[in-house]
Write a protein that holds these residues in place. Sequence first.
Motif, PDB file in Angstrom:
ATOM      1  N   ASP A 383       2.726  -7.115  -9.727  1.00  0.00           N
ATOM      2  CA  ASP A 383       2.674  -7.826 -10.860  1.00  0.00           C
ATOM      3  C   ASP A 383       2.905  -7.001 -11.918  1.00  0.00           C
ATOM      4  O   ASP A 383       3.358  -7.490 -13.011  1.00  0.00           O
ATOM      5  N   ARG A 384       2.329  -6.069 -12.016  1.00  0.00           N
ATOM      6  CA  ARG A 384       2.470  -4.903 -13.379  1.00  0.00           C
ATOM      7  C   ARG A 384       3.938  -4.587 -13.672  1.00  0.00           C
ATOM      8  O   ARG A 384       4.477  -4.513 -14.705  1.00  0.00           O
ATOM      9  N   PRO A 441      -7.284  -0.557  -9.839  1.00  0.00           N
ATOM     10  CA  PRO A 441      -7.464  -1.443 -11.048  1.00  0.00           C
ATOM     11  C   PRO A 441      -6.212  -2.440 -11.111  1.00  0.00           C
ATOM     12  O   PRO A 441      -5.216  -2.007 -10.841  1.00  0.00           O
ATOM     13  N   TYR A 442      -6.655  -3.705 -11.455  1.00  0.00           N
ATOM     14  CA  TYR A 442      -5.504  -4.722 -11.591  1.00  0.00           C
ATOM     15  C   TYR A 442      -5.188  -4.869 -13.172  1.00  0.00           C
ATOM     16  O   TYR A 442      -6.213  -5.024 -14.005  1.00  0.00           O
ATOM     17  N   PRO A 443      -3.963  -5.115 -13.447  1.00  0.00           N
ATOM     18  CA  PRO A 443      -2.572  -4.972 -12.562  1.00  0.00           C
ATOM     19  C   PRO A 443      -2.083  -3.638 -12.910  1.00  0.00           C
ATOM     20  O   PRO A 443      -1.834  -3.250 -14.189  1.00  0.00           O
ATOM     21  N   THR A 444      -1.847  -2.760 -11.877  1.00  0.00           N
ATOM     22  CA  THR A 444      -1.404  -1.413 -11.986  1.00  0.00           C
ATOM     23  C   THR A 444      -0.192  -1.285 -11.005  1.00  0.00           C
ATOM     24  O   THR A 444      -0.124  -1.830 -10.071  1.00  0.00           O
ATOM     25  N   LEU A 445       0.865  -0.467 -11.309  1.00  0.00           N
ATOM     26  CA  LEU A 445       1.659   0.064 -10.356  1.00  0.00           C
ATOM     27  C   LEU A 445       1.167   0.630  -9.221  1.00  0.00           C
ATOM     28  O   LEU A 445       1.679   0.469  -8.325  1.00  0.00           O
ATOM     29  N   LYS A 450      -1.523   1.001  -2.538  1.00  0.00           N
ATOM     30  CA  LYS A 450      -2.898   0.391  -1.509  1.00  0.00           C
ATOM     31  C   LYS A 450      -2.458  -0.736  -0.705  1.00  0.00           C
ATOM     32  O   LYS A 450      -2.477  -0.722   0.477  1.00  0.00           O
ATOM     33  N   LYS A 451      -1.148  -1.439  -1.422  1.00  0.00           N
ATOM     34  CA  LYS A 451      -0.618  -2.387  -0.636  1.00  0.00           C
ATOM     35  C   LYS A 451       0.244  -1.907   0.555  1.00  0.00           C
ATOM     36  O   LYS A 451       0.317  -2.751   1.695  1.00  0.00           O
ATOM     37  N   VAL A 452       1.048  -0.978   0.448  1.00  0.00           N
ATOM     38  CA  VAL A 452       1.875  -0.416   1.686  1.00  0.00           C
ATOM     39  C   VAL A 452       0.862   0.052   2.841  1.00  0.00           C
ATOM     40  O   VAL A 452       1.171  -0.187   4.028  1.00  0.00           O
ATOM     41  N   ALA A 453      -0.135   0.530   2.573  1.00  0.00           N
ATOM     42  CA  ALA A 453      -1.216   1.089   3.387  1.00  0.00           C
ATOM     43  C   ALA A 453      -1.652  -0.237   4.198  1.00  0.00           C
ATOM     44  O   ALA A 453      -1.836  -0.203   5.424  1.00  0.00           O
ATOM     45  N   GLY A 454      -2.004  -1.183   3.368  1.00  0.00           N
ATOM     46  CA  GLY A 454      -2.561  -2.390   3.765  1.00  0.00           C
ATOM     47  C   GLY A 454      -1.647  -3.281   4.669  1.00  0.00           C
ATOM     48  O   GLY A 454      -2.006  -3.689   5.629  1.00  0.00           O
ATOM     49  N   ASN A 455      -0.249  -3.055   4.405  1.00  0.00           N
ATOM     50  CA  ASN A 455       0.800  -3.805   5.313  1.00  0.00           C
ATOM     51  C   ASN A 455       0.964  -3.370   6.723  1.00  0.00           C
ATOM     52  O   ASN A 455       0.926  -4.059   7.392  1.00  0.00           O
TER      53      ASN A 455
END
Length: 487
Positions: A383-384, A441-445, A450-455
């Motif tokens: 989002d950021r 923190p949202y929204p941050t680059l 975190k997202k790729v680890a979550g994937n």
Amino acid sequence: MAKFDFDVGILGGGSGGLTVAAGAAQLGAKTLLVDKEGKLGGDCLHYGCVPSKTLIMTAHARHMMRRARHYGLPEVDLPAVDFKDVAKRIQRVIGTIQKHDSEERFCKLGVKVEYGESTFIDEHSLRLNGKDYSAKNWIVATGSSPSIPPIKGLDKTPFITNRQIFSLDELPKSMIILGGGPIAIEMAQAFARLGTKVTVIQRSGQILGKEDKDMADLVMNVLSGEGVTFYLNASIESTQDLGSEKEVVVKTAEGAAVALRGQTILAAAGREANVRGVGLEHIGVDFDKKGIRVDDRMRTNHKHIYAIGDVNGKYLFTHAAGYEGGIVIGNVIFHLPRKADFTNLPWCNYTDPELANIGKNEKMAKAAGIEYSVWTEEFTANDRSLAEGEEIGRIKMLLDAKENPIGVQILGPHAGELVSEWVAVMNGKVKLSSLASAIHPYPTLGEINKKVAGNFLSTKLFSDKVRKGLRFLFSLKGRACEPSTAK
Ligand SMILES: Cc1cc2nc3c(=O)[nH]c(=O)nc-3n(C[C@H](O)[C@H](O)[C@H](O)COP(=O)(O)OP(=O)(O)OC[C@H]3O[C@@H](n4cnc5c(N)ncnc54)[C@H](O)[C@@H]3O)c2cc1C
């Protein structure tokens, strides 16, 4: 009386040499620092990292002004760039940092600084300005210089290198860049953004040769979109001085000879170690085309002579030179057998978007014969990134067969900053589950990390078996909403 004048003698006052000088002197060693130029700071401060990143920021500011409409602002009519003003800003930034790297500061730390051309007269002694200086240990940190390719006519054609590019009197109307490595590509984009017509000639089939091709190609597409012309798989046949213009004859990938013309030629086709002129041959220090040969402790074949930074040809980065300087302090001052470990070495190409890397990319993993899997996440889902108008880029995480991260590449806004989280994760052997469950923190680059680890983890958490089981349990209550079927 002491056997030697100094405990530590350092040749070269750049990133590597200054690290050792500051550390050794503060720990009480009698320290001598010799540089052939009349100033400290080396290539990084005067002709490298600092001026290039300052120039890149100026070019970025102009690029943002040109993209005003993209941000819902009125279009701006931009006058031509006066490079003298740009060069002045660069010198201002260098001047501010120079205070930190000044002779006065190092003298206060207890370092004796001497300037001039010097040569080893024996394994422990150096002759400088007619005087001899001996030291128990020597550290050679003389850096590197642009390597000039043997091209027909180049010796009679004026060209510039990183030594001149940041202090030009005027913005070149056109520039032909020989080479497609990080320095060439960073300068290509910066000058194109300032208004120069830039052409890049690269011998191989991709720019930024160390990087994975998919990531490097994305960078090339961005630069092409900004008006940079690329000749890949091209060889430079000859150059010629035509007065106000220079000619570069290129043999293209298809075998055609093309005569290119430009106001300025920038030679950025690699670096060579500064090994000549200090008498290394005279005292039998081994070196080859790449640089001075060293072991893991940065020792040359003479165990009391060390070589750090660009001059050993290992990793040509300021932070690598600094790290190697720390290894030398461990060995020379603390007498510990500290070895360098470059497994988690990070670096960044400061293009826009930036391309940062830590550890192994696919190219390196393949070359090392390591089995790996790749996990990705796009910046279009951040989002950021979208709020900032940045829509190009992705993160690639490489896991080994045991599902531990062996490398991460980030192509995107502020990738050089984003990779630092991976510096902590990989060096601290942090579990991917800890990274994925930690609140960002949202929204941050940074959420992309975190997202790729979550994937990766979601494939474990939500295996087909778990998914089917949960679906069955919830289906017992029926679905809350069924999509209406179109009539
Ligand atoms: C355009 C450009 C951009 C760059 N950008 C980055 C970047 O963004 N990030 C990054 O990490 N790296 C970057 N680098 C690379 C970085 O500048 C080098 O890796 C770093 O400076 C190496 O440090 P060093 O101590 O080995 O050499 P240097 O910092 O170059 O210092 C060598 C010193 O030795 C002195 N010297 C040379 N010969 C002798 C001699 N015979 N006797 C005495 N003294 C001598 C020189 O005067 C100099 O002061 C860039 C380089 C260039 C050219």
